[in-house]
Design a protein around this motif. Structure first.
Motif, PDB file in Angstrom:
ATOM      1  N   LEU A   1       1.939 -10.766   6.620  1.00 31.58           N
ATOM      2  CA  LEU A   1       1.438 -10.373   5.356  1.00 31.58           C
ATOM      3  C   LEU A   1       1.598  -9.270   5.146  1.00 31.58           C
ATOM      4  O   LEU A   1       1.595  -8.498   3.853  1.00 31.58           O
ATOM      5  N   ASN A   2       1.669  -8.087   5.945  1.00 30.92           N
ATOM      6  CA  ASN A   2       1.758  -6.749   6.052  1.00 30.92           C
ATOM      7  C   ASN A   2       3.142  -6.393   5.753  1.00 30.92           C
ATOM      8  O   ASN A   2       3.500  -5.434   5.201  1.00 30.92           O
ATOM      9  N   ASN A   3       4.259  -7.167   6.212  1.00 30.24           N
ATOM     10  CA  ASN A   3       5.694  -7.019   6.012  1.00 30.24           C
ATOM     11  C   ASN A   3       6.109  -8.409   5.861  1.00 30.24           C
ATOM     12  O   ASN A   3       6.632  -8.944   7.091  1.00 30.24           O
TER      13      ASN A   3
ATOM     14  N   ASN B   1      -2.589  -2.165  -1.360  1.00 30.50           N
ATOM     15  CA  ASN B   1      -3.167  -1.447  -2.448  1.00 30.50           C
ATOM     16  C   ASN B   1      -4.650  -1.234  -2.318  1.00 30.50           C
ATOM     17  O   ASN B   1      -5.439  -2.164  -1.732  1.00 30.50           O
ATOM     18  N   MET B   2      -5.206  -0.007  -2.287  1.00 29.27           N
ATOM     19  CA  MET B   2      -6.518   0.160  -2.204  1.00 29.27           C
ATOM     20  C   MET B   2      -7.643  -0.576  -2.983  1.00 29.27           C
ATOM     21  O   MET B   2      -7.276  -0.246  -4.317  1.00 29.27           O
TER      22      MET B   2
ATOM     23  N   CYS C   1      -7.762  -2.064   2.242  1.00 31.90           N
ATOM     24  CA  CYS C   1      -6.247  -2.078   1.730  1.00 31.90           C
ATOM     25  C   CYS C   1      -5.920  -3.494   1.832  1.00 31.90           C
ATOM     26  O   CYS C   1      -5.489  -3.824   3.211  1.00 31.90           O
ATOM     27  N   ILE C   2      -5.411  -3.860   0.715  1.00 32.16           N
ATOM     28  CA  ILE C   2      -5.006  -5.474   0.609  1.00 32.16           C
ATOM     29  C   ILE C   2      -3.594  -5.523   0.732  1.00 32.16           C
ATOM     30  O   ILE C   2      -2.880  -4.894  -0.172  1.00 32.16           O
TER      31      ILE C   2
ATOM     32  N   VAL D   1      -5.849 -12.257  -4.195  1.00 31.68           N
ATOM     33  CA  VAL D   1      -7.223 -11.944  -3.271  1.00 31.68           C
ATOM     34  C   VAL D   1      -7.940 -11.206  -4.481  1.00 31.68           C
ATOM     35  O   VAL D   1      -9.199 -11.660  -4.421  1.00 31.68           O
ATOM     36  N   LEU D   2      -7.589 -10.377  -5.134  1.00 28.95           N
ATOM     37  CA  LEU D   2      -8.194  -9.670  -5.917  1.00 28.95           C
ATOM     38  C   LEU D   2      -8.993 -10.521  -7.069  1.00 28.95           C
ATOM     39  O   LEU D   2     -10.331 -10.498  -7.280  1.00 28.95           O
TER      40      LEU D   2
END
Length: 668
Positions: free
Chosen positions: A346-348, A558-559, A609-610, A618-619
């Motif tokens: 998910l992070n990369n 993204n914050m 940070c998503i 998620v948002l």
């Protein structure tokens, strides 16, 4: 602690190792002592070595690829810092991890109980059974076990085994009542009142201590000391007393700051140049093979003198630059994986390392280019693949189309200039107009493919430049939509430069007119002059990138923030002794709340940070279905300036860090 010694420690994870074993963290024994009462003796578990080693095992499991470690400790904790350093260094910088230093470990010892009188060594030291830990350190315990310079010899041993690029600091008062008390006691002169010492003892202690430290500093130039002489004292948590001295921050900067990127400290630098020399070696071999074949076959050339005989030259000779680049990026990528490992998909999503590791290895980050003068990122990012999937895309494109571009350009110089124009141009566009960070290897590939498409339309013919617009667009869409560390901006820039600017610096006619492509040196110089000017004014601060991205982990996510932090605060609740109810902050306490308990969110703010891949779902899901909402942005930008704490949440295999901030009036 923010911006101490040039380092912002709010971006660090902190591990605290408590002390209750009375053995400076190196014991492996159970000892029964006479406590002076009628009941007999008391039992002391000298299990400091157990606690320290188990803590380090937890660290090794949960922090697999740290980039920098800072060690400090007070009193007995300061005494144990060299031991912890050796074990950390042995694990993280072992030869099996690519044979290079991947972690920088810097240390400050605060008022260590350092001296070891012979009376203590002969009568009490073995009560702790320190030989087990000394064996782990590779130290000759039997040779020095009764030597009054035992502690000096041990530190020298650890410094020799470590790296001279790791910096060490030692902090102490010129008069330290606690250290003087232990020094006298360890000589057999016990005095229950540690503040009751004579001037001669203080003088002798400092002279002996200073001489020992001077001996270490003379042998090891990466050790410095900071002596506090304005008042007597020992130490407290977090270098408290030293921080009261204005000059301490500049002194600590020498210990804590990261070394320059072109120095020997960074593993990324060593691996970059290793990859480069490996690629250059293949390039020179290919060029030599090609020239030899051309000389041998000079009397038997085909009618078309512009195209080497594919049947009489090797693959390496026909495509030396393409193969050299392929070897470069492949070796560099897998070396990076050895140092940094894989992060969560998910992070990369391209299946590669974390954003911190990518940043260390040269990702294009405008914030670092402008504020840290990391101009080299304009070049290095084009040799960096964000993950296994992007590496596969690059290698497939090199084999299918880019090698043919090199063949039909015929001259290595022309092909190199075409690549350089795309590399510098696309990365400059991102440095001027982009945000976050990006790898640029795919941008180079797409630029060369659009150049090939343009040349194919201008020259024509089935045996000339060939590239598929469909393949180019497919690669662009996949990389820009799914892989967060491959910016659409740098790829668009690469394609436009390849299609318009690269043909601009060359003259050509129909391939069938037997006229090769000719470099227009005047136009090429103009382009490079414009590039140089843009780099210069960029480094002079003409653009002010968002300082948010000075924290590399924020470049792949993204914050968002929320002021509804009740659940996060209550996650720190404890179970009370009566009734098993949660112990919560007192909502009616005016120090915590200005509205008499009406609002249980305490005037605090949490930010997280998503990952970009799941940011929008998620948002939307949280705002739509949960009882609190998330807003795009930062707590600091909304009046919550003071950092409070960091809370880590684990869901399945995903780890998210929530940073908690408060307004200054919160505690007033």
């Amino acid at each position: 602690m923010e911006d101490f010694g040039g380092v912002d420690f709010t971006s660090y994870n902190m591990v605290v190792v408590p002390y209750c074993t009375q053995d400076v963290h190196i014991g492996d024994a159970v000892k029964y002592y006479n406590d002076g009462d009628d009941d007999g003796s008391m039992t002391v578990m000298h299990h400091g070595a157990h606690n320290l080693y188990q803590t380090l095992r937890w660290i090794f499991k949960n922090f697999k690829h740290p980039s920098q470690i800072f060690l400090t400790g007070c009193s007995a904790g300061g005494t144990a810092v060299p031991t912890a350093y050796h074990l950390l260094n042995k694990h993280y910088n072992s030869p099996v991890r690519a044979g290079v230093r991947s972690v920088h470990i810097h240390s400050i010892l605060d008022s260590p109980v350092y001296l070891t009188p012979s009376y203590f060594l002969q009568n009490y030291y073995n009560n702790w059974n320190p030989s087990v830990m000394m064996k782990l350190l590779g130290f000759n315990f039997k040779k020095y076990m009764y030597d009054e310079e035992y502690s000096t010899q041990l530190w020298n041993h650890i410094l020799r085994k470590g790296s001279s690029n790791d910096k060490w600091g030692l902090v102490t008062h010129q008069t330290d009542p606690v250290s003087i008390f232990y020094w006298e006691t360890m000589q057999g002169n016990y005095n229950s009142d540690y503040e009751n010492y004579d001037d001669d003892s203080a003088t002798d202690w400092y002279a002996t201590f200073y001489q020992s430290i001077a001996t270490v500093q003379k042998k090891h130039h990466n050790v410095k000391s900071f002596i506090m002489n304005s008042e007597d004292g020992h130490c407290s948590f977090g270098l408290y007393y030293a921080l009261q001295y204005s000059e301490f921050d500049s002194w600590a900067t020498w210990v804590l700051r990261e070394r320059p990127v072109l120095g020997r400290v960074r593993a990324s630098t060593t691996l970059f140049f290793t990859s480069m020399f490996l690629g250059l070696g293949l390039l020179l071999q290919g060029r030599q093979s090609r020239l030899k074949k051309q000389n041998v076959a000079s009397d038997n050339l085909l009618e078309d003198e512009n195209v080497p005989d594919a049947h009489k030259t090797s693959f390496l000779a026909r495509h030396p630059l393409t193969i050299a680049y392929a070897v470069f990026v492949t070796f560099y990528f897998f070396s990076m994986l050895l140092v940094g490992g894989f992060t969560h998909p998910l992070n990369n999503p391209s299946l590669g390392p974390s954003s911190q590791i990518l940043n260390t290895f040269g990702m294009n980050n405008p914030t670092f280019i402008v504020y840290h003068k990391s101009f080299w990122r304009i070049l290095s990012s084009s040799f960096l693949c964000s993950g296994v999937l992007t590496l596969i895309l690059v290698l497939l494109s090199l084999f299918r189309s880019i090698r043919k571009v090199e063949t039909y350009m015929n001259k290595a110089l022309h092909f190199s200039i075409a690549c350089l124009i795309i590399i510098i141009g696309s990365n400059l566009v991102f440095a001027w107009f982009g945000s976050g960070a990006t790898c640029s290897s795919i941008a180079l590939i797409l630029g060369l493919q659009t150049f090939s498409c343009r040349m194919s339309s201008l020259i024509g013919g089935s045996s000339t430049y060939r590239a598929s617009w469909c393949g180019t667009i497919f690669t662009f869409l996949i990389a820009s939509l799914i892989f967060p560390f491959n910016s659409w901006l740098v790829m668009i820039a690469g394609m436009f430069i390849g299609y318009f600017l690269v043909p601009y610096v060359f003259h050509w006619r129909s391939f069938h007119d037997d006229i090769s492509m000719v470099l227009d040196y005047y136009r090429c110089k103009k382009v490079m002059a414009v590039y140089a000017f843009l780099v210069l004014i960029l480094l002079c601060g003409a653009r002010k990138p968002n300082k948010l991205y000075e924290y590399p982990y924020r470049t792949g996510c993204n914050m968002v923030y929320t002021t509804e932090v009740n659940n996060i605060i209550n996650s720190y609740s404890d179970v009370s002794m009566n009734g098993g109810e949660e112990r919560k902050l007192n909502a009616n306490d005016d120090n915590y709340n200005d509205d008499g308990g009406q609002n249980n969110n305490y005037d605090m703010c949490a930010q997280i940070c998503i990952p970009q891949l799941v940011y929008y779902p998620v948002l939307y899901g949280i705002n739509q279905y949960l009882d609190f909402s998330l807003q795009t942005g930062l707590c600091e930008d909304n009046g919550y300036e003071d950092f409070f704490l960091l809370k880590t949440f684990n869901y399945a295999s995903i780890t998210l860090d929530a940073e908690i901030y408060y307004q200054s009036r919160y505690y007033n």
